[in-house]
Motif scaffolding. Structure first.
Motif, PDB file in Angstrom:
ATOM      1  N   ASN A   4      -0.292  -8.251  -2.101  1.00  0.00           N
ATOM      2  CA  ASN A   4      -0.735  -9.548  -2.614  1.00  0.00           C
ATOM      3  C   ASN A   4      -1.186 -10.325  -1.389  1.00  0.00           C
ATOM      4  OD1 ASN A   4      -0.993 -12.254  -3.549  1.00  0.00           O
ATOM      5  ND2 ASN A   4       0.492 -11.879  -5.185  1.00  0.00           N
ATOM      6  N   GLY A   5      -2.387 -10.864  -1.415  1.00  0.00           N
ATOM      7  CA  GLY A   5      -2.927 -11.513  -0.238  1.00  0.00           C
ATOM      8  C   GLY A   5      -2.228 -12.803   0.159  1.00  0.00           C
ATOM      9  N   LYS A   6      -1.372 -13.333  -0.696  1.00  0.00           N
ATOM     10  CA  LYS A   6      -0.661 -14.582  -0.393  1.00  0.00           C
ATOM     11  C   LYS A   6       0.711 -14.257   0.178  1.00  0.00           C
ATOM     12  CE  LYS A   6       0.332 -19.118  -2.378  1.00  0.00           C
ATOM     13  NZ  LYS A   6       1.552 -19.287  -1.580  1.00  0.00           N
ATOM     14  N   GLY A   7       1.130 -15.015   1.170  1.00  0.00           N
ATOM     15  CA  GLY A   7       2.459 -14.836   1.727  1.00  0.00           C
ATOM     16  C   GLY A   7       3.527 -15.489   0.867  1.00  0.00           C
ATOM     17  N   GLY A   8       4.771 -15.045   1.029  1.00  0.00           N
ATOM     18  CA  GLY A   8       5.895 -15.663   0.341  1.00  0.00           C
ATOM     19  C   GLY A   8       5.989 -15.379  -1.138  1.00  0.00           C
ATOM     20  N   VAL A   9       5.384 -14.264  -1.603  1.00  0.00           N
ATOM     21  CA  VAL A   9       5.402 -13.964  -3.033  1.00  0.00           C
ATOM     22  C   VAL A   9       6.376 -12.844  -3.381  1.00  0.00           C
ATOM     23  CG1 VAL A   9       3.042 -14.761  -3.348  1.00  0.00           C
ATOM     24  CG2 VAL A   9       3.460 -12.344  -2.839  1.00  0.00           C
ATOM     25  N   GLY A  10       7.086 -12.306  -2.378  1.00  0.00           N
ATOM     26  CA  GLY A  10       8.090 -11.291  -2.671  1.00  0.00           C
ATOM     27  C   GLY A  10       7.689  -9.879  -2.315  1.00  0.00           C
ATOM     28  N   LYS A  11       6.733  -9.693  -1.398  1.00  0.00           N
ATOM     29  CA  LYS A  11       6.330  -8.328  -1.043  1.00  0.00           C
ATOM     30  C   LYS A  11       7.462  -7.586  -0.326  1.00  0.00           C
ATOM     31  CE  LYS A  11       2.491  -9.462   1.165  1.00  0.00           C
ATOM     32  NZ  LYS A  11       2.283 -10.897   0.864  1.00  0.00           N
ATOM     33  N   THR A  12       8.097  -8.245   0.639  1.00  0.00           N
ATOM     34  CA  THR A  12       9.183  -7.597   1.379  1.00  0.00           C
ATOM     35  C   THR A  12      10.367  -7.304   0.457  1.00  0.00           C
ATOM     36  OG1 THR A  12       8.531  -8.581   3.482  1.00  0.00           O
ATOM     37  CG2 THR A  12      10.838  -7.926   3.249  1.00  0.00           C
ATOM     38  N   MET A  13      10.729  -8.257  -0.359  1.00  0.00           N
ATOM     39  CA  MET A  13      11.803  -8.055  -1.335  1.00  0.00           C
ATOM     40  C   MET A  13      11.496  -6.871  -2.248  1.00  0.00           C
ATOM     41  SD  MET A  13      12.761 -10.602  -4.476  1.00  0.00           S
ATOM     42  CE  MET A  13      11.136 -10.318  -5.205  1.00  0.00           C
ATOM     43  N   THR A  14      10.279  -6.819  -2.757  1.00  0.00           N
ATOM     44  CA  THR A  14       9.882  -5.741  -3.663  1.00  0.00           C
ATOM     45  C   THR A  14       9.940  -4.392  -2.960  1.00  0.00           C
ATOM     46  OG1 THR A  14       8.459  -7.233  -4.920  1.00  0.00           O
ATOM     47  CG2 THR A  14       7.990  -4.883  -5.102  1.00  0.00           C
ATOM     48  N   THR A  15       9.452  -4.334  -1.729  1.00  0.00           N
ATOM     49  CA  THR A  15       9.482  -3.081  -0.969  1.00  0.00           C
ATOM     50  C   THR A  15      10.899  -2.566  -0.808  1.00  0.00           C
ATOM     51  OG1 THR A  15       7.490  -3.731   0.247  1.00  0.00           O
ATOM     52  CG2 THR A  15       8.855  -2.015   1.221  1.00  0.00           C
ATOM     53  N   ALA A  16      11.802  -3.445  -0.389  1.00  0.00           N
ATOM     54  CA  ALA A  16      13.179  -3.029  -0.118  1.00  0.00           C
ATOM     55  C   ALA A  16      13.909  -2.597  -1.394  1.00  0.00           C
ATOM     56  CB  ALA A  16      13.934  -4.160   0.569  1.00  0.00           C
ATOM     57  N   ILE A  17      13.763  -3.357  -2.461  1.00  0.00           N
ATOM     58  CA  ILE A  17      14.512  -3.026  -3.683  1.00  0.00           C
ATOM     59  C   ILE A  17      13.946  -1.766  -4.342  1.00  0.00           C
ATOM     60  CG2 ILE A  17      15.254  -3.836  -5.933  1.00  0.00           C
ATOM     61  CD1 ILE A  17      16.603  -5.226  -3.564  1.00  0.00           C
ATOM     62  N   LEU A  18      12.627  -1.623  -4.375  1.00  0.00           N
ATOM     63  CA  LEU A  18      12.060  -0.382  -4.928  1.00  0.00           C
ATOM     64  C   LEU A  18      12.497   0.822  -4.099  1.00  0.00           C
ATOM     65  CD1 LEU A  18       8.390  -1.300  -5.921  1.00  0.00           C
ATOM     66  CD2 LEU A  18      10.349  -0.938  -7.435  1.00  0.00           C
ATOM     67  N   ALA A  19      12.481   0.697  -2.776  1.00  0.00           N
ATOM     68  CA  ALA A  19      12.940   1.802  -1.930  1.00  0.00           C
ATOM     69  C   ALA A  19      14.386   2.159  -2.236  1.00  0.00           C
ATOM     70  CB  ALA A  19      12.772   1.436  -0.458  1.00  0.00           C
ATOM     71  N   ALA A  20      15.215   1.140  -2.453  1.00  0.00           N
ATOM     72  CA  ALA A  20      16.620   1.391  -2.781  1.00  0.00           C
ATOM     73  C   ALA A  20      16.759   2.143  -4.110  1.00  0.00           C
ATOM     74  CB  ALA A  20      17.379   0.069  -2.834  1.00  0.00           C
ATOM     75  N   VAL A  21      15.999   1.739  -5.110  1.00  0.00           N
ATOM     76  CA  VAL A  21      16.083   2.406  -6.419  1.00  0.00           C
ATOM     77  C   VAL A  21      15.693   3.871  -6.288  1.00  0.00           C
ATOM     78  CG1 VAL A  21      15.139   2.488  -8.754  1.00  0.00           C
ATOM     79  CG2 VAL A  21      15.701   0.287  -7.722  1.00  0.00           C
ATOM     80  N   TYR A  22      14.564   4.141  -5.648  1.00  0.00           N
ATOM     81  CA  TYR A  22      14.099   5.532  -5.537  1.00  0.00           C
ATOM     82  C   TYR A  22      15.044   6.379  -4.690  1.00  0.00           C
ATOM     83  CZ  TYR A  22       9.628   4.014  -7.508  1.00  0.00           C
ATOM     84  OH  TYR A  22       8.653   3.518  -8.334  1.00  0.00           O
ATOM     85  N   ALA A  23      15.571   5.814  -3.613  1.00  0.00           N
ATOM     86  CA  ALA A  23      16.450   6.584  -2.740  1.00  0.00           C
ATOM     87  C   ALA A  23      17.807   6.835  -3.383  1.00  0.00           C
ATOM     88  CB  ALA A  23      16.623   5.864  -1.406  1.00  0.00           C
ATOM     89  N   ARG A  24      18.363   5.831  -4.047  1.00  0.00           N
ATOM     90  CA  ARG A  24      19.684   5.994  -4.663  1.00  0.00           C
ATOM     91  C   ARG A  24      19.632   6.973  -5.828  1.00  0.00           C
ATOM     92  NH1 ARG A  24      23.189   1.107  -3.710  1.00  0.00           N
ATOM     93  NH2 ARG A  24      24.065   1.459  -5.775  1.00  0.00           N
ATOM     94  N   GLU A  25      18.564   6.917  -6.608  1.00  0.00           N
ATOM     95  CA  GLU A  25      18.474   7.784  -7.780  1.00  0.00           C
ATOM     96  C   GLU A  25      17.933   9.167  -7.432  1.00  0.00           C
ATOM     97  OE1 GLU A  25      19.650   7.086 -10.671  1.00  0.00           O
ATOM     98  OE2 GLU A  25      20.074   4.955 -10.373  1.00  0.00           O
ATOM     99  N   GLY A  26      17.047   9.240  -6.423  1.00  0.00           N
ATOM    100  CA  GLY A  26      16.395  10.507  -6.114  1.00  0.00           C
ATOM    101  C   GLY A  26      16.919  11.227  -4.895  1.00  0.00           C
TER     102      GLY A  26
END
Length: 439
Positions: free
Chosen positions: A196-218
């Motif tokens: 998303n070209g705008k800062g402060g919209v949750g890109k870092t949060m989304t990256t970390a939580i999605l990585a956690a879901v895929y790593a914990r389950e897979g």
């Protein structure tokens, strides 16, 4: 017997892109156009090289689908070279290409003929041998082991513990299906970009939580990559590993990590493992100015080769500069886009403008935009109406839209999946499942 020596080219396929080495040793990227298979693009580039040199060229490929050895003539026709010739090259070196993979791959030549890539076959099935007689098929005494039964929780779980059979609820069945999706193992590395070209919209949060879901389950082997020229903060909100290293430290070590002698643990010096959530983080350095952190397309491709060697899934936390080389190469290297936005007009309009721009860039970027997953996060505990209004606006323009409920654990501080409320964890599981369908 006369042995004909042909010029040799090489290609390394990493997801939807490839790195091609010409007969004179020049390295260049290869990108598929539209919905074209990247292997067809590699064959086309090898044909161009054959026309340039005026003679057929050997093409040695490696990547998701194993190792292959072909002869490509200037018209695009292909000849499969025998495996016995693969250990001999003109200067007497030995080249270990490994066994051919047992997969069903067919390439269409420039003349419209289909050539099947070599696969591992018993000697009796080699060309010139009589086919073996088919033996009667007997029934197997074994039952395939799969874990598809959803766990039964709540009062259903209590009754099940007492020996009373209770069917799982619809929500439990859905969660089991989503867990199966995010635990999927792919043949080769997959890549997902959070943009998303705008800062402060949750890109870092989304990256970390999605990585956690895929790593914990897979089961791990997931990398969260801070692909940011301008003070990426993924390292601030995740654990620091044993070494204080960043992407700038990995770059000069990349050639050594790609050698046959590199071990699977050698990457640990350059990434930061998340002990509870099981994924690794490749950090940028937020203390440096953007001018000291920029990397070109060639450096990005080299790092991507390293990531593809050590990880099954790479999730990019992108920066806000959509003109940067590393941002554009990230888009060209991704299978799936996830676009986070807050439940407010400004960040949502930024997400919509990005989708419009990608649809106008080229066919492949347009396809990524059409298949994108949008996540609308409630940044304040003020009800769901604004988020639903924005989600409805994206519906029909992308493949899926999810609402992430407000959760104080997402606002600031370390990002840990276990710190989220159960309702929030379920929302992220659903979002990760939708994204996995595009991989």
């Amino acid at each position: 017997m006369t042995t004909v020596i042909h010029p040799r080219t090489y290609a390394t396929v990493t997801g939807p892109t490839a790195t091609f080495i010409t007969t004179d040793g020049q390295t260049e990227p290869v990108t598929a156009t539209g919905d074209e298979d990247i292997r067809h693009a590699v064959i086309r580039r090898a044909s161009d090289e054959a026309r340039r040199t005026g003679t057929p060229v050997e093409l040695v490929t490696s990547g998701d689908r194993g190792h292959h050895h072909l002869l490509v003539d200037p018209t695009g026709d292909l000849t499969l070279l025998p495996t016995t010739a693969e250990a001999e090259i003109s200067d007497g070196e030995e080249l270990d290409l490994g066994p051919y993979q047992d997969i069903d791959d067919t390439i269409t030549t420039a003349r419209g003929e289909e050539v099947r890539e070599a696969t591992s076959q018993p000697d009796a099935l080699h060309a010139g041998s009589a086919p073996a007689a088919e033996s009667p098929t007997r029934p197997t005494f074994l039952t395939p082991t799969t874990d598809t039964t959803p766990p039964v929780t709540g009062w259903r779980g209590i009754l099940t513990g007492l020996g009373i059979t209770v069917r799982p609820s619809a929500a439990e069945v859905r969660r089991a299906e989503e867990r199966a999706l995010v635990a999927r193992q792919w043949a080769g590395c997959r890549t997902l970009a959070v943009v998303n070209g705008k800062g402060g919209v949750g890109k870092t949060m989304t990256t970390a939580i999605l990585a956690a879901v895929y790593a914990r389950e897979g089961g791990g082997t997931v990398l969260a990559w801070d692909n940011n020229d301008t003070r990426g903060t993924l390292g601030w909100r995740t654990e620091q590993g044993t070494y204080d290293t960043t992407l700038r430290d990995l770059l000069p070590a990349a050639p050594a990590l790609l050698t046959p002698g590199a071990g699977v643990s050698d990457i640990s010096r350059f990434v930061h493992h998340q002990s509870a959530d099981r994924y690794d983080v490749l950090r940028s350095n937020p203390e440096l100015l953007a001018t000291d952190q920029r990397i070109g397309a060639g450096d990005f491709d080299l790092l991507m080769q390293v990531a593809a060697r050590f990880y099954r899934l790479v999730i990019f936390d992108s920066g806000n500069d959509e003109s940067a080389d590393r941002w554009l190469r990230m888009i060209d290297s991704s299978y799936q886009l996830v676009i986070p936005t807050l439940a407010n007009p400004e960040s949502s309009e930024s997400a919509a403008l990005l989708l419009d721009a990608l649809r106008g860039r080229d066919e492949r970027s347009a396809a990524l935009a059409d298949r994108a997953v949008v996540l609308v996060t409630q940044s304040e505990p003020t009800g769901t109406t604004p988020a639903r209004r924005i989600a409805d606006g994206f519906a029909g323009h992308v493949r899926a839209v999810h609402i992430i409920p407000f959760d104080p654990a997402l606002k600031a501080g370390p990002l840990r999946f276990d710190m989220l409320r159960p309702r929030t964890r379920d929302a992220w599981l659903s979002a990760a499942g939708s994204a996995a369908e595009g991989l």
